[in-house]
Enzyme design. Structure first.
Site, PDB file in Angstrom:
ATOM      1  N   THR A   1      -3.382  -0.851  -8.014  1.00 44.61           N
ATOM      2  CA  THR A   1      -4.166   0.330  -8.347  1.00 44.61           C
ATOM      3  C   THR A   1      -3.319   1.589  -8.353  1.00 44.61           C
ATOM      4  O   THR A   1      -2.232   1.602  -7.775  1.00 44.61           O
ATOM      5  CB  THR A   1      -5.299   0.499  -7.303  1.00 44.61           C
TER       6      THR A   1
ATOM      7  N   SER B   1      -7.706   0.544   2.704  1.00 47.58           N
ATOM      8  CA  SER B   1      -8.102   0.072   1.371  1.00 47.58           C
ATOM      9  C   SER B   1      -9.300  -0.868   1.477  1.00 47.58           C
ATOM     10  O   SER B   1      -9.650  -1.349   2.557  1.00 47.58           O
ATOM     11  CB  SER B   1      -6.930  -0.684   0.744  1.00 47.58           C
ATOM     12  N   SER B   2      -9.882  -1.127   0.319  1.00 45.09           N
ATOM     13  CA  SER B   2     -10.927  -2.146   0.208  1.00 45.09           C
ATOM     14  C   SER B   2     -10.463  -3.332  -0.624  1.00 45.09           C
ATOM     15  O   SER B   2     -11.253  -4.254  -0.873  1.00 45.09           O
ATOM     16  CB  SER B   2     -12.163  -1.561  -0.462  1.00 45.09           C
TER      17      SER B   2
ATOM     18  N   GLU C   1      -3.881   7.879  -4.093  1.00 41.09           N
ATOM     19  CA  GLU C   1      -4.391   6.919  -3.105  1.00 41.09           C
ATOM     20  C   GLU C   1      -4.739   7.555  -1.770  1.00 41.09           C
ATOM     21  O   GLU C   1      -5.576   7.027  -1.027  1.00 41.09           O
ATOM     22  CB  GLU C   1      -3.349   5.827  -2.886  1.00 41.09           C
TER      23      GLU C   1
ATOM     24  N   GLU D   1      -5.510   4.103  -7.675  1.00 39.46           N
ATOM     25  CA  GLU D   1      -6.757   4.652  -7.088  1.00 39.46           C
ATOM     26  C   GLU D   1      -7.721   5.080  -8.197  1.00 39.46           C
ATOM     27  O   GLU D   1      -8.272   4.250  -8.869  1.00 39.46           O
ATOM     28  CB  GLU D   1      -6.415   5.722  -6.050  1.00 39.46           C
TER      29      GLU D   1
ATOM     30  N   ASP E   1      -8.058   7.953  -0.095  1.00 36.64           N
ATOM     31  CA  ASP E   1      -8.722   6.891   0.671  1.00 36.64           C
ATOM     32  C   ASP E   1      -8.692   7.152   2.174  1.00 36.64           C
ATOM     33  O   ASP E   1      -9.374   6.462   2.939  1.00 36.64           O
ATOM     34  CB  ASP E   1      -8.079   5.522   0.380  1.00 36.64           C
TER      35      ASP E   1
ATOM     36  N   ARG F   1       0.830  -1.203   0.000  1.00 37.18           N
ATOM     37  CA  ARG F   1       0.000   0.000   0.000  1.00 37.18           C
ATOM     38  C   ARG F   1       0.866   1.256   0.000  1.00 37.18           C
ATOM     39  O   ARG F   1       1.916   1.299   0.634  1.00 37.18           O
ATOM     40  CB  ARG F   1      -0.874  -0.028   1.254  1.00 37.18           C
TER      41      ARG F   1
ATOM     42  N   THR G   1      -8.658   0.650 -10.638  1.00 36.34           N
ATOM     43  CA  THR G   1      -7.916  -0.526 -10.164  1.00 36.34           C
ATOM     44  C   THR G   1      -7.984  -1.699 -11.127  1.00 36.34           C
ATOM     45  O   THR G   1      -8.795  -1.719 -12.044  1.00 36.34           O
ATOM     46  CB  THR G   1      -8.440  -0.951  -8.773  1.00 36.34           C
TER      47      THR G   1
ATOM     48  N   GLY H   1     -12.739  -1.785  -8.013  1.00 33.44           N
ATOM     49  CA  GLY H   1     -14.045  -1.176  -7.759  1.00 33.44           C
ATOM     50  C   GLY H   1     -14.163  -0.410  -6.465  1.00 33.44           C
ATOM     51  O   GLY H   1     -15.260  -0.285  -5.921  1.00 33.44           O
TER      52      GLY H   1
END
Ligand code: GLU
Length: 608
Positions: free
Chosen positions: A434, A479-480, A455, A436, A458, A112, A416, A500
Site C-alpha cells: 500500500t 496496520s490492518s 501511512e 495508504e 494510521d 511497514r 491498497t 480496504g
C-alpha cells in the site's frame, strides 16, 4: 484462448497506435482491459490473482520461466507499482506471508513504513495554531504523514529468503510495462479524477499523472519512464540505491520541502523524514500468528499489523459456535458481533511491538476467544462500542470480566492492493502492499516516477500516552493488512487477502466464514456482498448486502449504513484476491468479478 493470450492481444492492438512517449489517443472503449480480466481461473503448475491483468501476467511469465512464488510475487508487486501507482509502489510498505513448501513453514516479512527519528509526539498539531491538523486535507496531503518506505526492502528480503531471481530479474516485467505503457481503464481514470485537486498541489505529480492538466482518457496508453529508470537503478544497484545516495536525497527533499504548486489552496504540512531514516530502514522477519479454525491452521500477520490477531481472535470467538448449522441471519449476527469484540481488543492492545507490549499470545489464544464469545447475545446486538476484554486474566469460562476502554475511532482509508501467488512446488505468497490513501500523500518524488505514502495517518491522530498506537519516533503505525494463509493437515488450503483499510480484517474474516462455514465456493465467497462491523454503532455494508440482509438483521438491532467515503466514488468494501488448493494439485485462483473494475486470476496450465 488463455487469459494470458487475450491480455496480450488486447494490448498489442492498442499499442499498435502508440507513438514514442507520453499519452497517445486510441479508440474509445468502455473498459479496454475488460477482456483481459478473468475473475476465476482453474488449473495447475502455478497460479496468481491480483487486481490487474498486467501484474498477473508478470507473475505468470516468471512462473513459466521457472521462477517460484516469491519471485513471481515481487514481479507482480513491481508491476502493480506501474499500473496501480495510486495504491502501491516503492514509496509505500506492506506485509508478506509465505508458505515455504520445502520446510513446511510459514514465515512473514513486516515491510511497514516507519516514523522518522525526528517525528515528535505532537507532529499532528499545527505549530502555527496549536490545534490538531484536520485529517483532511492537512494530514492526508502532506509530508508529515510520509513514513520511511518499506516496499523495496521487502522485495529484496523476500527474494533473499525464498526467491531464486535477483531483484533485477524480478523487476524486468515491470520495467517493460512502465516503458511500453499500459492501457488506461475506467478505474485508473476515476482514481486520478478523485485525486485531481491533491495531485494539482504538486508540480511533480501533476506533470506525471495529469498530463495536459487532465486525468488520462480511458483507452490511452500511460507510460512512466521515470519509474522505469528508478526500477533500472534498483535492478543495477539493489535497494542500497533507494535507501542511500541521490534517490534517498530526493525522497527526503520531497518530504521536507514538497514541490508545491504556486496556485494550490491546500495547506500541505511538511515532514520530518531524512536520509538517515532511509539508511536505518529494515524489513523485519516476523513469526506469523496462528489460530486453529474448524481443524484448519490459519496463519496471519503479527503486529505491527493488527490483521493476524484480529482475524485470529474473531475466528476463535466464532469457533465456539457452529455457524454452518445456523440460519443465515443468525450466522451473520455472530460474524458481526465477533468482529466488534475483536476490534475492541485491537484498539486497546495492538501497536508496534518494538514500542508496546502487545499481548499477541493472549489475543490469539482460544481460551481468550472463548471468554470473549460469552459477550455475544445470540438474539441481540450489543451496544457499540463494546469494551475490550481482559488479556491478563481469562479462563475461557463465562461470564467474562471486561477490562479495557471502549474505543470507536477509526481513521483508516480504503486503498491498497493485494496479490496471491502459488507455484508448482507448492510455495505460496500472500502479499498486501500500500501507499495508504488512494494516491498516498499526493507527493511524487520529482523525476522518480512514484508517489510517497501517507501511512503515518494510521497512527492515532490524537496523542494519548496510554494508546498503543500513539505516535513515537521510529515506530510503525498499526496496520490492518491481513495477508492470510490457511493450511489443512500441513498443506496449503487457501490463501487470501484484500485492500480496504480496517475493512481488510472483516473482508478476510467474512471470506473465510463464507468459504468454510456458509457453503460457498471460493469465487462465491469473494463475490458475496460485504459488511464490516468495526466496533461502531452502525455496521458499514455494501448496498447489495443491505438489500439482501438489512431487513433480516434489523430484529437483532443491527443498523446498516452504506459503504463509500469522501475520497472515492465507489461504495465497495475491499478487492480480494485468493487461491484455493484443491485435491490433485488443482488450483483455483479467484479475483473480484466486479469490485474495482474486476481483478485478474490466471493459472500456468488452465484446466480444459
Ligand atoms: N493503511 C492501511 C493499513 O495499513 C491500508 C490502507 C488501505 O487499505 O486503505 O491498514
Amino acid at each position: 484462448m488463455s487469459p494470458h493470450t487475450r491480455r496480450t492481444s488486447a494490448l498489442v492492438a492498442t499499442l499498435a497506435l502508440c507513438l514514442a512517449g507520453g499519452i497517445v489517443a486510441a479508440p474509445a472503449v468502455a473498459d479496454p482491459r475488460a477482456e483481459d480480466k478473468t475473475a476465476t481461473a482453474t488449473g495447475r503448475g502455478g497460479a496468481v490473482s491480483t487486481v490487474d491483468p498486467e501484474a498477473s501476467a508478470a507473475a505468470i511469465e516468471v512462473l513459466r520461466k521457472g521462477g517460484n512464488a516469491a519471485d513471481a510475487a515481487v514481479a507482480a508487486a513491481a508491476t502493480l507499482g506501474v499500473t496501480e501507482p495510486y495504491s502501491a509502489g516503492v514509496g509505500g510498505g506492506g506485509y508478506l506471508v509465505y508458505y515455504d513448501a520445502a520446510s513446511g513453514e510459514v514465515g512473514t516479512i513486516d515491510g511497514r513504513e516507519t516514523a522518522p527519528a525526528e517525528m515528535p509526539h505532537n507532529a499532528f498539531i499545527d505549530p502555527d495554531t496549536g490545534q490538531p491538523y484536520r485529517f483532511t486535507p492537512e494530514l492526508v496531503t502532506s509530508g508529515v504523514s510520509v513514513g520511511v518506505p518499506g516496499t523495496p526492502a521487502t522485495w529484496e528480503r523476500a527474494l533473499e529468503r525464498w526467491g531464486t531471481l535477483s531483484l533485477g530479474e524480478a523487476l524486468r516485467p515491470a520495467i517493460k510495462v512502465a516503458t511500453r505503457g499500459f492501457v488506461v481503464d475506467e478505474t485508473f481514470r476515476q482514481q486520478t479524477l478523485d485525486n485531481k485537486v491533491r495531485f494539482e498541489a504538486f508540480t511533480s505529480t501533476s506533470d506525471l499523472f495529469l498530463p495536459g492538466g487532465d486525468a488520462p482518457e480511458v483507452g490511452t496508453v500511460f507510460r512512466n519512464h521515470d519509474l522505469a529508470a528508478t526500477y533500472r537503478l534498483l535492478a543495477r544497484r539493489g535497494t542500497e540505491a533507494f535507501y542511500s545516495g541521490a534517490l534517498a536525497e530526493d525522497i527526503a527533499a520531497a518530504v521536507q520541502a514538497p514541490p508545491i504548486s504556486d496556485d494550490t489552496a491546500l495547506p500541505v504540512p511538511v515532514g520530518h523524514l531524512t536520509t538517515d531514516d532511509l539508511a536505518a530502514y529494515r524489513a523485519l522477519d516476523q513469526a506469523p500468528t496462528r489460530v486453529e479454525y474448524r481443524g484448519l491452521d490459519v496463519y496471519g500477520m503479527a503486529p505491527s499489523s493488527s490483521g493476524g490477531t484480529t482475524v485470529g481472535e474473531a475466528l476463535n470467538i466464532l469457533g465456539t459456535v457452529d455457524l454452518s448449522e445456523m440460519s443465515t441471519p443468525d450466522a451473520l449476527h455472530h460474524y458481526l458481533e465477533a468482529s466488534a469484540l475483536a476490534f475492541a481488543d485491537r484498539g486497546a492492545y495492538v501497536g508496534d511491538p518494538a514500542f508496546v507490549d502487545v499481548p499477541t499470545a493472549a489475543l490469539t489464544d482460544p481460551a481468550f476467544g472463548a471468554e470473549r464469545a460469552c459477550e455475544i447475545d445470540p438474539l441481540h446486538a450489543a451496544a457499540k462500542p463494546v469494551p475490550a476484554g481482559d488479556v491478563l486474566s481469562y479462563d475461557g469460562v463465562c461470564p467474562a470480566d471486561a477490562a479495557g476502554q471502549a474505543d470507536e475511532t477509526d481513521t483508516e482509508n480504503i486503498s491498497t492492493t493485494n496479490l496471491t501467488v502459488a507455484d508448482k512446488w507448492g510455495n505460496v505468497a500472500e502479499y498486501t502492499l500500500t501507499i495508504e490513501q488512494t494516491g498516498g500523500s499526493g507527493i511524487t518524488v520529482p523525476g522518480r516516477g512514484f508517489l510517497l505514502n501517507n501511512e503515518l495517518t494510521d497512527f492515532s491522530t490524537v496523542y494519548n500516552a496510554s494508546d498503543p498506537n500513539r505516535i513515537e519516533p521510529g515506530k510503525r503505525p498499526r496496520s490492518s493488512m491481513s495477508p492470510t494463509i490457511v493450511l489443512k493437515d500441513g498443506d496449503p488450503f487457501l490463501a487470501l487477502g484484500s485492500p480496504g483499510g480496517s475493512t481488510i480484517i472483516t473482508t478476510v474474516l467474512q471470506t473465510i466464514v463464507n468459504r468454510v462455514d456458509l457453503g460457498m465456493t471460493l469465487p462465491e465467497a469473494i463475490a458475496a456482498p460485504r459488511a464490516s462491523q468495526r466496533n461502531t454503532a452502525a455496521v458499514t455494508a455494501e448496498p447489495d448486502f443491505i438489500a439482501a440482509h438489512g431487513e433480516e438483521l434489523r430484529p437483532y438491532g443491527h443498523s446498516l449504513t452504506p459503504s463509500g467515503d469522501a475520497f472515492t466514488s465507489a461504495a465497495e468494501i475491499g478487492a480480494a484476491t485468493a487461491i484455493e488448493f484443491g485435491p490433485g494439485g488443482v488450483l483455483t485462483a479467484a479475483a473480484e468479478p466486479a469490485r474495482r473494475g474486476g481483478g485478474s486470476a490466471m493459472v500456468v496450465k488452465p484446466s480444459r
